[in-house]
Write a protein that holds these residues in place. Structure first.
Motif, PDB file in Angstrom:
ATOM      1  N   PHE A 187       0.792  -1.229   0.016  1.00 19.82           N
ATOM      2  CA  PHE A 187       0.097  -0.032   0.051  1.00 19.82           C
ATOM      3  C   PHE A 187       0.788   1.348  -0.182  1.00 19.82           C
ATOM      4  O   PHE A 187       0.565   2.224  -0.632  1.00 19.82           O
ATOM      5  CB  PHE A 187      -0.925  -0.003   1.188  1.00 19.82           C
ATOM      6  CG  PHE A 187      -2.174  -0.574   1.036  1.00 19.82           C
ATOM      7  CD1 PHE A 187      -2.213  -1.950   0.015  1.00 19.82           C
ATOM      8  CD2 PHE A 187      -3.418  -0.399   1.485  1.00 19.82           C
ATOM      9  CE1 PHE A 187      -3.424  -2.409  -0.324  1.00 19.82           C
ATOM     10  CE2 PHE A 187      -4.814  -0.810   0.976  1.00 19.82           C
ATOM     11  CZ  PHE A 187      -4.636  -2.110   0.335  1.00 19.82           C
ATOM     12  N   ASP A 188       1.985   1.123   0.643  1.00 17.66           N
ATOM     13  CA  ASP A 188       2.884   2.264   0.561  1.00 17.66           C
ATOM     14  C   ASP A 188       3.269   2.729  -0.814  1.00 17.66           C
ATOM     15  O   ASP A 188       3.253   3.829  -1.330  1.00 17.66           O
ATOM     16  CB  ASP A 188       4.049   2.145   1.578  1.00 17.66           C
ATOM     17  CG  ASP A 188       3.735   2.057   2.933  1.00 17.66           C
ATOM     18  OD1 ASP A 188       2.614   2.691   3.166  1.00 17.66           O
ATOM     19  OD2 ASP A 188       4.542   1.660   3.861  1.00 17.66           O
ATOM     20  N   GLU A 189       3.525   1.639  -1.622  1.00 18.02           N
ATOM     21  CA  GLU A 189       4.048   1.690  -3.022  1.00 18.02           C
ATOM     22  C   GLU A 189       2.875   2.366  -3.914  1.00 18.02           C
ATOM     23  O   GLU A 189       2.799   3.062  -4.657  1.00 18.02           O
ATOM     24  CB  GLU A 189       4.504   0.384  -3.635  1.00 18.02           C
ATOM     25  CG  GLU A 189       5.072   0.675  -4.888  1.00 18.02           C
ATOM     26  CD  GLU A 189       5.982  -0.608  -5.224  1.00 18.02           C
ATOM     27  OE1 GLU A 189       6.303  -0.647  -6.631  1.00 18.02           O
ATOM     28  OE2 GLU A 189       5.837  -1.487  -4.339  1.00 18.02           O
ATOM     29  N   ILE A 190       1.577   1.886  -3.520  1.00 19.27           N
ATOM     30  CA  ILE A 190       0.298   2.458  -4.261  1.00 19.27           C
ATOM     31  C   ILE A 190       0.300   3.737  -3.825  1.00 19.27           C
ATOM     32  O   ILE A 190       0.028   4.818  -4.840  1.00 19.27           O
ATOM     33  CB  ILE A 190      -0.856   1.639  -3.637  1.00 19.27           C
ATOM     34  CG1 ILE A 190      -0.755   0.204  -4.312  1.00 19.27           C
ATOM     35  CG2 ILE A 190      -2.221   2.284  -4.347  1.00 19.27           C
ATOM     36  CD1 ILE A 190      -1.890  -0.733  -3.547  1.00 19.27           C
ATOM     37  N   ARG A 191       0.329   4.270  -2.610  1.00 14.19           N
ATOM     38  CA  ARG A 191       0.443   5.549  -2.102  1.00 14.19           C
ATOM     39  C   ARG A 191       1.253   6.573  -3.066  1.00 14.19           C
ATOM     40  O   ARG A 191       0.846   7.551  -3.465  1.00 14.19           O
ATOM     41  CB  ARG A 191       0.362   5.908  -0.696  1.00 14.19           C
ATOM     42  CG  ARG A 191       0.240   7.222  -0.117  1.00 14.19           C
ATOM     43  CD  ARG A 191       0.282   7.110   1.446  1.00 14.19           C
ATOM     44  NE  ARG A 191      -0.498   6.285   2.151  1.00 14.19           N
ATOM     45  CZ  ARG A 191      -0.643   5.103   2.684  1.00 14.19           C
ATOM     46  NH1 ARG A 191       0.805   4.651   2.429  1.00 14.19           N
ATOM     47  NH2 ARG A 191      -1.173   4.660   3.301  1.00 14.19           N
ATOM     48  N   PHE A 192       2.376   5.956  -2.987  1.00 21.33           N
ATOM     49  CA  PHE A 192       3.346   6.852  -3.788  1.00 21.33           C
ATOM     50  C   PHE A 192       3.110   6.934  -5.363  1.00 21.33           C
ATOM     51  O   PHE A 192       3.468   8.134  -5.800  1.00 21.33           O
ATOM     52  CB  PHE A 192       4.938   6.049  -3.408  1.00 21.33           C
ATOM     53  CG  PHE A 192       6.049   6.917  -4.280  1.00 21.33           C
ATOM     54  CD1 PHE A 192       6.527   8.111  -3.527  1.00 21.33           C
ATOM     55  CD2 PHE A 192       6.522   6.386  -5.562  1.00 21.33           C
ATOM     56  CE1 PHE A 192       7.554   8.623  -4.235  1.00 21.33           C
ATOM     57  CE2 PHE A 192       7.521   7.077  -6.345  1.00 21.33           C
ATOM     58  CZ  PHE A 192       8.113   8.140  -5.852  1.00 21.33           C
ATOM     59  N   SER A 193       2.787   5.928  -5.849  1.00 22.55           N
ATOM     60  CA  SER A 193       2.508   5.989  -7.359  1.00 22.55           C
ATOM     61  C   SER A 193       1.368   6.773  -7.512  1.00 22.55           C
ATOM     62  O   SER A 193       1.287   7.414  -8.780  1.00 22.55           O
ATOM     63  CB  SER A 193       2.612   4.411  -8.125  1.00 22.55           C
ATOM     64  OG  SER A 193       1.728   3.712  -7.576  1.00 22.55           O
TER      65      SER A 193
END
Length: 568
Positions: free
Chosen positions: A117-123
């Protein structure tokens, strides 16, 4: 290795152990297996059909406090694209569903997906909010979004396409396409063949009637309607198939046989055995699907129980003798024989088969199609085989006494012979061979084992449901009184993953070796009933008993076993 996860995960495990699908012992076993396969524990349980995905979704929702949604509420064409990398979607089985202000609703079925989810938030520059959905529905939707969708058969014959297809009528009333107008039919036939393969069909039936034309697939032994093309296009459809299978398209009043090789990529092809037959309203076409990739099964997947498998393997591993597989057409005899041949197919062994026709081509095995028109019969080819230094011979079917005598002689003189016969069960096979004219002493000296079999539909593990029957019915069906209290039976329900509650088929077997007592009875001219009684004394399960074992194991239903075995 022990389970070490957070409190919510442990709560989930405790909830799952209260269902019929997991125990404390099996939880650890499945967890270790998932670790070995480098798979998520939850994904492992679902993909291996250990816990139904809808059950898993309900339990995860309760354990993790996640909202559970039905994906049917989201229209595929309205899903946002380009917010999450495709590799991330496929790796974690997630899918963006909707943007709501600064929030991105993300579908998932495994809480392990939280770690991305952190990667989703960033992208995406949005805050991901998890939405729990059923695993198989999510995986299906992900495939739909990432792969070009195959057109439906019915889409080829909508009104706009029909208007675009022109015909010219010949004097005999048969419709032929104008030049350059055959592309829709070509696409339709290709799509039909691919669709049948993907649905696991064994046959395609194309049937013409006075006012309609219909196409049906035989799936798991049952004919299921696929589509109904316009009657005006039936001749074009049949002509296209006849061209593909090298038949004479002008010959419509006599049956014809042909073959199609359909390539599904550079490495895989599927063969179709094609048969036409003239009917009152035109030709009927049946295509038998011969998929070698699915036919060469592992011996473990055939459906033998432990004792039956041991007898079968012992028989085919002997250097000589005969193995007979019996049952009606479509009972899986060829698959059983080829699975056995696949076990024997090594560089050190010379294997030859004679069939009518060859259904499964295998590298390393010499295969011959008979052709009675030129004198190439079973007996002719068998005689030739015996001059070819054979180790193992397979005869597609013993149809006459000449073929039977040559096969018996080969089995008696140091060759392993595998063949089929059309009888209802193993004891009847002895009587059938004697009726053909074989002597009893030749039968007992040649046969290693007789295998009778049927195919039954397997319950879909995603939707099967427990069912309770009256004790009187269970006793009448063949169950024992002492087992009724602990008997857990299932029935077919039906879902998007199966056909009317069933998915795939499994064989039930009667495997009868010829013991010394059995051989003495045969030499004394014992009846089929006497041989059957001796088989029971020797603990040889008949087809009904083998079927009931599959019911006990939850593999199939009692109704399905009744359908297949009550007439045996």
């Amino acid at each position: 290795m022990t389970l070490t996860h957070d409190l919510q995960f442990n709560t989930l495990i405790e909830r799952l152990m209260q269902t019929p699908y997991l125990t404390q012992k099996t939880v650890q076993e499945h967890y270790n297996a998932a670790q070995t396969q480098q798979s998520s524990f939850i994904d492992y349980l679902i993909s291996h059909h250990i816990v139904p995905d809808h059950v898993m979704a309900v339990e995860i929702s309760a354990a993790y406090g996640l909202p559970l949604f039905d994906l049917a509420a989201f229209l595929p064409e309205q899903l946002p694209h380009g917010l999450i990398d495709d590799a991330l979607i496929k790796k974690y089985h997630i899918l963006p569903l909707k943007i709501r202000g600064n929030t991105l609703l993300v579908a998932l079925f495994d809480p392990l997906s939280f770690q991305c989810f952190d990667e989703i938030r960033f992208s995406s520059r949005l805050t991901p909010e998890p939405i729990l959905v059923e695993a198989n529905k999510l995986k299906h939707l992900i495939r739909q979004q990432s792969e070009p969708e195959q057109p439906l058969l019915s889409d080829f014959f909508n009104s706009s396409q029909n208007d675009a297809l022109a015909f010219r009528q010949e004097e005999d009333g048969n419709s032929l396409p104008n030049q350059g107008d055959d592309a829709p039919i070509v696409r339709f036939v290709n799509t039909m063949l691919l669709d049948a393969i993907q649905q696991g069909a064994s046959d395609i039936h194309i049937e013409r009637y006075e006012k309609t034309c219909r196409i049906r697939y035989r799936i798991d032994g049952i004919l299921i309607p696929a589509t109904s093309p316009p009657l005006t296009q039936a001749n074009r459809l049949i002509s296209r198939i006849k061209v593909m299978s090298n038949m004479d398209i002008a010959k419509r009043r006599l049956p014809q046989d042909g073959r199609i090789t359909f390539w599904m990529g550079k490495e895989r092809s599927v063969d179709f055995r094609v048969s036409t037959c003239p009917t009152v309203f035109g030709e009927k076409v049946v295509l038998r699907i011969l998929d070698a990739a699915k036919a060469l099964w592992d011996i473990e997947k055939l459906g033998f129980d432990a004792a039956q498998k041991a007898l079968f393997l012992d028989a085919i591993e002997k250097p000589y003798g005969m193995v007979l597989v019996t049952g009606p057409t479509g009972s899986g005899k060829t698959v059983t024989l080829y699975t056995g041949l696949n076990q024997l197919n090594t560089q050190a062994r010379n294997i030859s088969t004679v069939e009518d026709p060859v259904e499964i081509t295998v590298e390393g095995i010499n295969q011959v199609n008979i052709n009675p028109k030129i004198g190439l019969t079973f007996s002719t080819v068998l005689r030739a085989f015996l001059r070819q230094d054979p180790d193992t011979i397979m005869v597609g079917e013993i149809r006459d006494v000449e073929t039977a005598e040559i096969a018996i002689k080969a089995a008696q003189t140091g060759h392993l012979v595998l063949s089929t016969l059309h009888t209802n069960d193993a004891p009847q096979t002895i009587n059938r061979l004697m009726q053909m004219g074989l002597e009893a002493f030749n039968i007992v000296s040649a046969i290693n084992v007789i295998v009778a079999q049927r195919l039954v539909r397997a319950l879909c593990k995603a939707c099967r449901a427990p069912v309770h029957y009256p004790n009187s019915l269970l006793l009448a069906a063949g169950f024992l009184a002492q087992e009724l209290a602990d008997l857990h039976l299932f029935q077919a329900v039906g879902c998007e993953h199966c056909h009317h509650g069933f998915r795939g088929r499994v064989a039930i077997y009667q495997v009868m070796a010829l013991s010394e007592t059995m051989q003495m009875l045969i030499l004394q001219g014992a009846s089929t009933l006497q041989l059957a009684e001796q088989a029971k004394i020797e603990n040889v399960n008949d087809l009904r008993a083998s079927g009931l074992n599959k019911v006990r194991e939850g593999i199939t239903s009692l109704d399905e076993i009744n359908r297949v075995t009550l007439d045996t």
